[in-house]
Design a protein around this motif. Structure first.
Motif, mmCIF file in Angstrom:
data_model
loop_
_atom_site.group_PDB
_atom_site.id
_atom_site.type_symbol
_atom_site.label_atom_id
_atom_site.label_comp_id
_atom_site.label_asym_id
_atom_site.label_seq_id
_atom_site.Cartn_x
_atom_site.Cartn_y
_atom_site.Cartn_z
ATOM 1 N N GLU B 241 11.026 -125.510 -42.731
ATOM 2 C CA GLU B 241 10.868 -124.687 -43.941
ATOM 3 C C GLU B 241 9.398 -124.370 -44.196
ATOM 4 O O GLU B 241 9.031 -123.249 -44.534
ATOM 5 C CB GLU B 241 11.444 -125.493 -45.117
ATOM 6 C CG GLU B 241 11.842 -124.650 -46.294
ATOM 7 C CD GLU B 241 12.442 -125.555 -47.359
ATOM 8 O OE1 GLU B 241 11.869 -125.567 -48.451
ATOM 9 O OE2 GLU B 241 13.428 -126.263 -47.057
ATOM 10 N N GLN B 242 8.524 -125.405 -43.991
ATOM 11 C CA GLN B 242 7.095 -125.226 -44.253
ATOM 12 C C GLN B 242 6.446 -124.295 -43.236
ATOM 13 O O GLN B 242 5.386 -123.733 -43.489
ATOM 14 C CB GLN B 242 6.379 -126.580 -44.248
ATOM 15 C CG GLN B 242 6.785 -127.507 -45.359
ATOM 16 C CD GLN B 242 6.530 -126.898 -46.731
ATOM 17 O OE1 GLN B 242 5.543 -126.207 -46.943
ATOM 18 N NE2 GLN B 242 7.443 -127.146 -47.658
ATOM 19 N N ALA B 243 7.102 -124.132 -42.061
ATOM 20 C CA ALA B 243 6.528 -123.251 -41.035
ATOM 21 C C ALA B 243 6.554 -121.791 -41.477
ATOM 22 O O ALA B 243 5.916 -120.943 -40.851
ATOM 23 C CB ALA B 243 7.282 -123.422 -39.726
ATOM 24 N N LYS B 244 7.286 -121.533 -42.546
ATOM 25 C CA LYS B 244 7.329 -120.150 -43.044
ATOM 26 C C LYS B 244 6.349 -119.954 -44.203
ATOM 27 O O LYS B 244 6.324 -118.899 -44.835
ATOM 28 C CB LYS B 244 8.742 -119.808 -43.523
ATOM 29 C CG LYS B 244 9.767 -119.792 -42.398
ATOM 30 C CD LYS B 244 11.173 -119.761 -42.964
ATOM 31 C CE LYS B 244 12.192 -120.117 -41.885
ATOM 32 N NZ LYS B 244 13.427 -120.623 -42.447
ATOM 33 N N ALA B 245 5.573 -120.983 -44.483
ATOM 34 C CA ALA B 245 4.676 -120.916 -45.649
ATOM 35 C C ALA B 245 3.641 -119.797 -45.498
ATOM 36 O O ALA B 245 3.276 -119.428 -44.382
ATOM 37 C CB ALA B 245 3.964 -122.253 -45.819
#
Lengths: 483, 596
Positions: B241-245
């Motif tokens: 999820e954080q890789a889309k930050a």
């Protein structure tokens, strides 16, 4: 002569000397290493900046009082060359056997002669130049009048009027106290004025209003001390003026407050001597006392014979600091053939002329625990008795047995076997780290049924008497929380 | 005892001491305390003393006010000192202890305090002291725990990182409580380090905090939390999820964490990133130890970019440069195939390919040649040599090195030696690269130490075993190539020895260490005497030890160890400022000298 690296480190005047001495060994500047047939003298040749090699030596003919000599021009004793000789010795460098050089034999003989002469002098009654002494006492009395006038001027103007600038002006006026043979009184005044500025070098050192509010009680207490010093000092000096043959007072420490530098001979004459004493250091601290213009090394020791907690003080004025040996933590037991005690206080200052170190063992730690005081109530009473004297040391120390070190609310408390409690808190000793946070990092067993060295402090604003733990004494070691 | 009256009196006295003692005369607030104190004095005499002191002050004259105020204050303080509160009511609970690894050691104040100061102060020169203490194992003392924790926020990041990586983890889980207490999830790098250390010493405590940091942490702390969670497979969805930050720092941390887990869902996301416009930001991750799936994705991108680059398409060239940068540590056949294809097409590439890329600092041909050289297979090396005529000048050193690895010595000589004699400007530019290649082949490391200049060292594999055609030395002498002569000098070659001795006498001081090293190889019998003469000459009338003099002293290590006594005697003749560095330089010689 048995020794190890720690012993050699302890002989060095400062950390810089250790580094330089090690560099001398590393650079192989020691080109000849010798020992006398009886092993009491180590000597050698060392390359230096001069055309000829330096000839350092370490003389252990009296192991409790080693003598270091060197032909180099350094004012530090021992110099880096003599220390390098010791490092080479403890690191196992080969020392060839050689007869004691003639010049050292001569010096040894002179030392022997001097010691005999001193012994002879000690038995002779000392001649005192009474007229010079009267003149000096009169100058001291005049100085005390000046000090009292300064103190009263300050009180009349009010502490609220005292700021960094005026505090420095007061100090300038007080330089006359030094000329009046009252360095102790001058230091006491500096302890007051020093509260009103933040550093000795910064020009922008005015205290913030909140900080000023915090120092007023301490400043007033210091004024009280100065007033008491003037009163008691005057009485003492007037007595001495009437009878110049009167010895310095030993019932109180007024002589030291006025700046009398006690000679060991005087302490012996006053009977303030103990023989064949063993000392175990419990804590050590060195700080820069800029109000005095000196570095102060303080060692807290347990007298293993009497159980008294005593202190060593080593003052190193800035100007001479390089040439005076900086004290350090000591983990060995010192055997002193003769221990001299200064007058006054719960923790009298001590000095010795010679001491021989030996390794501290479990027996020593066990003895230290047995000597610790078990009745906290009585300790607190003694501390309060000292504190109520205006000239008493404001931070007395005591070694106390405890049942537990625990917590009541947010406070850390010590509980003795009788259930008496004391709140532990940090104090404002400069340059010393806090110790309470360390307690939670220690094994739980150390917090039960051990002994602790406490340094008390009274907060005049909060009206509390608390103590800072400096070391724990367990069956296996002295666990130092400071140094 | 009615202590309240004493405390009230002390408060008033403090007020008057601040305001000035004359105001105490007639002060009604103080005066009104006198009567109750006097009454209390019937039972406790000291109260009566206080009452009298108050009356004397309040009813006295201003001239005596200072003395009387101080007398009163002294009396009050004496009472208050005996009344200090010491204990505390309530149940005593045990202190919560979390013993750390290590204990209070017998470290002296002289050793301990400088370390504590280095960790808690600012200024230069602290890092080395702390690092040497770490190397010496001095951080076993619990008195250093709190200073080390404070150093996590040190202004010098290298020191803070050293503390986080080497010092604090050594104290073990016992410091978890302290780390957690001081942690601010909204904080900066200091708190990020705190979280990372906490995760190392007590992962179970750190993981919930990491989850919280993902929700509400600052970018620094969030990035650290992702790095920590990336080590737990269970938290893959959160990291994905954080890789889309949007925040680049957070995204980079997430991608880095995903790259360590060779899982299909992680790889899918990473491949998508590789195929996207942010390939450059993936370079750090891909240069470490990427999974085969990721390498293949990069190769596919590189192939596409190569096709465009061969058409001299600028975006294609840039994309290819980035892809090559990502492939820097790959040695697999697929990468080699791509590079060989690229090498075959170098000639057809336009000027765009020669420009320095943003990442590598060199053009495409050089990047490709270096990668092939690293792979080092016969076909890779052959491909470099085959393209030598079309490769740009900045690849020439690599070509010579490749030739040394691949060809017989005579062929290398025949190919490159004529360049030393050539008068063409283009050929003259190639002499330097030949010299460098020669240095690398002949243990460049040692020569670089002499010059203290490793900037031209490519970090490629040295070729100490390479053989040299003996004719090189004659050509180098003829061309007056000092460094080459030094490299190639050998015993029994009088012309080389004569040249080197002459260069010591009249050459540049910076060249002297090279000549001494070479003469040492040649077993020149008068070397120590020549060296001492040179030292005398270099130190006469000189005020300070220059860099060149220092290097000259250091070259003493190449002298025969048997001459050590001679050199030590010679040291005594030097000026004091030169003596110490000279003796230091002899240290290495001493370790090999026979002991007396």
């Amino acid at each position: 002569m048995p020794m190890d690296v720690a012993y050699v480190d302890s002989q060095a005047p400062n950390a810089g000397a250790i580094k330089n001495a090690r560099a001398v060994v590393l650079k192989r500047k020691l080109v000849g290493l010798f020992r006398s047939p009886d092993g009491t003298l180590l000597f050698g040749d060392c390359k230096g900046s001069g055309a000829e090699n330096y000839r350092p030596s370490a003389d252990f003919s009296d192991p409790s009082r080693p003598v270091y000599r060197c032909t180099c021009p350094s004012h530090q004793f021992p110099c880096k060359h003599s220390l390098a000789l010791l490092y080479a010795y403890v690191e196992g460098s080969p020392f060839a056997e050689k007869e004691v050089p003639a010049d050292i034999s001569e010096k040894r003989a002179k030392v022997q002669q001097r010691a005999e002469k001193q012994q002879g002098d000690a038995t002779q009654p000392r001649k005192v130049n009474t007229s010079a002494l009267r003149k000096k006492i009169q100058a001291q009395l005049d100085g005390l009048i000046l000090l009292e006038a300064l103190v009263h001027d300050l009180v009349r103007a009010g502490l609220g009027a005292l700021n960094a600038k005026s505090a420095r002006q007061v100090e300038e006026r007080a330089t006359q106290l030094g000329n009046a043979y009252l360095p102790g009184a001058q230091n006491a005044l500096h302890a007051l004025t020093g509260l009103f500025y933040r550093s000795r070098i910064s020009s922008d050192d005015e205290l913030k209003p909140a900080d000023r509010e915090r120092i007023y009680s301490a400043a007033l207490d210091q004024l009280n001390r100065l007033q008491s010093l003037c009163k008691q000092g005057r009485k003492y000096l007037e007595r001495r003026l009437e009878d110049p043959d009167l010895r310095p007072e030993t019932d109180s420490d007024i002589a030291a407050w006025l700046g009398h530098a006690w000679q060991l001979r005087e302490l012996r004459e006053a009977g303030l001597v103990q023989t064949d004493v063993e000392l175990l250091q419990l804590a050590f601290h060195s700080h820069d006392d800029w109000t005095r213009g000196e570095f102060v090394d303080t060692g807290v020791w347990l007298n293993l014979h009497t159980g008294a907690v005593q202190q060593t003080k080593n003052y190193r004025p800035y100007r001479a600091a390089k040439f005076i040996r900086e004290e350090d933590s000591c983990f060995q037991v010192l055997k002193c053939p003769e221990l001299c005690l200064y007058p006054g206080n719960l923790n009298p200052r001590i000095r010795w002329e010679s001491a021989e170190p030996r390794d501290a063992t479990a027996v020593d730690f066990q003895k230290a625990r047995e000597l610790a005081r078990t009745d906290l109530r009585a300790v607190i009473k003694d501390v309060k008795t000292q504190l109520k004297s205006p000239l008493g040391d404001r931070q007395p120390c005591a070694l106390v047995r405890y049942k537990t070190l625990g917590r009541v609310g947010e406070a850390v408390v010590l509980e003795d076997p009788t259930g008496e409690r004391l709140v532990l808190a940090e104090d404002a000793e400069p340059g010393e780290p806090g110790t309470l946070p360390l307690l939670s990092l220690l094994p739980a067993a150390m917090l039960r049924d051990q002994a602790v060295l406490l340094r008390f402090h009274h907060d005049l604003d909060a009206r509390t008497l608390h103590a800072k733990p400096l070391s724990l004494v367990t069956a296996a070691d002295v666990v130092r929380l400071t140094y | 005892m009615s202590l309240a009256l004493i405390e009230e009196s002390a408060k008033e006295v403090r007020r008057l001491a601040i305001a000035g003692s004359p105001l105490a005369v007639g002060d009604f607030r103080l005066k009104k305390l006198a009567l109750p104190l006097d009454q209390a004095g019937a039972k406790v005499p000291v109260f009566a003393q206080v009452a009298k002191a108050i009356t004397d002050l309040v009813d006295g004259d201003e001239a005596c006010s200072a003395e009387r105020l101080l007398s009163l204050s002294t009396l009050l303080n004496a009472i208050l000192y005996t009344q200090g509160q010491t204990g505390l009511e309530g149940d005593v609970s045990p202190l919560a202890t979390t013993p750390v690894t290590g204990s209070v050691t017998r470290t002296t104040a002289r050793l301990l305090r400088p370390l504590q100061e280095a960790l808690t102060s600012t200024g230069s020169g602290r890092f080395e002291g702390v690092k040497s203490a770490v190397d010496a194992g001095s951080f076993r003392d619990v008195r250093l725990v709190d200073p080390a924790l404070q150093a996590l926020g040190d202004a010098y990041p290298e020191l803070a990182d050293l503390v986080a990586e080497k010092i604090l983890p050594g104290f073990g889980p016992g410091i978890a409580g302290r780390l957690k207490d001081g942690l601010n999830l909204q904080g900066k790098r200091q708190d990020a380090r705190r979280l990372e250390v906490l995760h190392r010493v007590a992962p179970a405590t750190a993981v919930p905090l990491c989850e919280e940091a993902l929700e509400s942490g600052s970018p620094d702390v969030k990035a650290a939390a992702i790095a920590c969670l990336g080590q737990h497979e269970d938290y893959l969805p959160l990291v994905l999820e954080q890789a889309k930050a949007r925040n680049k720092q957070v995204k980079a941390a997430a991608l880095e964490a995903l790259a360590t887990q060779d899982r299909p869902e992680a790889n899918d996301l990473l491949v998508a990133e590789i195929q996207g416009k942010d390939l450059a930001e993936m370079a750090t991750i891909l240069r470490r130890d990427p999974s085969p799936a990721l390498v293949n994705a990069v190769l596919a991108e590189a192939s596409k970019a190569l096709a465009l680059a061969l058409k001299n398409n600028r975006p294609g060239v840039e994309r290819l440069a980035v892809a090559l940068h990502c492939l820097e540590n790959q040695r697999d056949p697929n990468t080699e195939d791509l590079l060989l294809r690229l090498m075959n097409g170098v000639q057809g590439m336009g000027s765009a390919s020669l420009a320095a890329s943003n990442l590598g600092g060199s053009g495409i041909p050089k990047q490709a040649a270096e990668l092939l050289y690293r792979i080092g297979s016969p076909r890779s090396l052959e491909s470099i040599l085959a393209s030598r005529e079309v490769l740009p000048l900045d690849c020439f050193q690599l070509v010579v090195q490749t030739a040394i690895r691949s060809w017989p010595p005579a062929r290398v000589f025949d190919e490159f030696a004529p360049l030393l004699k050539s008068r063409k400007a283009a050929d003259k530019k190639k002499v330097g690269p030949i010299e460098n290649a020669m240095g690398i082949a002949l243990d460049r490391e040692e020569w670089a130490a002499l010059a203290e200049d490793s900037s031209r060292n490519l970090g490629l594999r040295p070729l100490q075993d390479a053989e040299w055609d003996p004719r090189w030395l004659d050509v180098a002498l003829e061309a007056d190539q000092h460094l080459m002569v030094c490299y190639l000098a050998r015993p029994g070659h009088p012309a080389a020895i004569e040249y080197l001795v002459k260069s010591l006498a009249s050459g540049r001081p910076v060249d002297a260490p090279f000549s001494i090293r070479a003469l040492s190889w040649c077993q020149y019998p008068r070397l120590t005497e020549v060296f001492m003469e040179l030292v005398t000459k270099s130190t006469q009338g000189v005020r300070q030890v220059s860099w060149a003099t220092q290097k000259l002293f250091q070259s003493a290590r190449h002298l025969p160890a048997a001459d050590l006594p001679k050199l030590e005697s010679f040291a005594a003749t030097l000026d004091e400022k030169f003596m110490e560095p000279f003796l230091e330089a002899l240290a290495s010689l001493r370790s090999t000298a026979p002991t007396a």
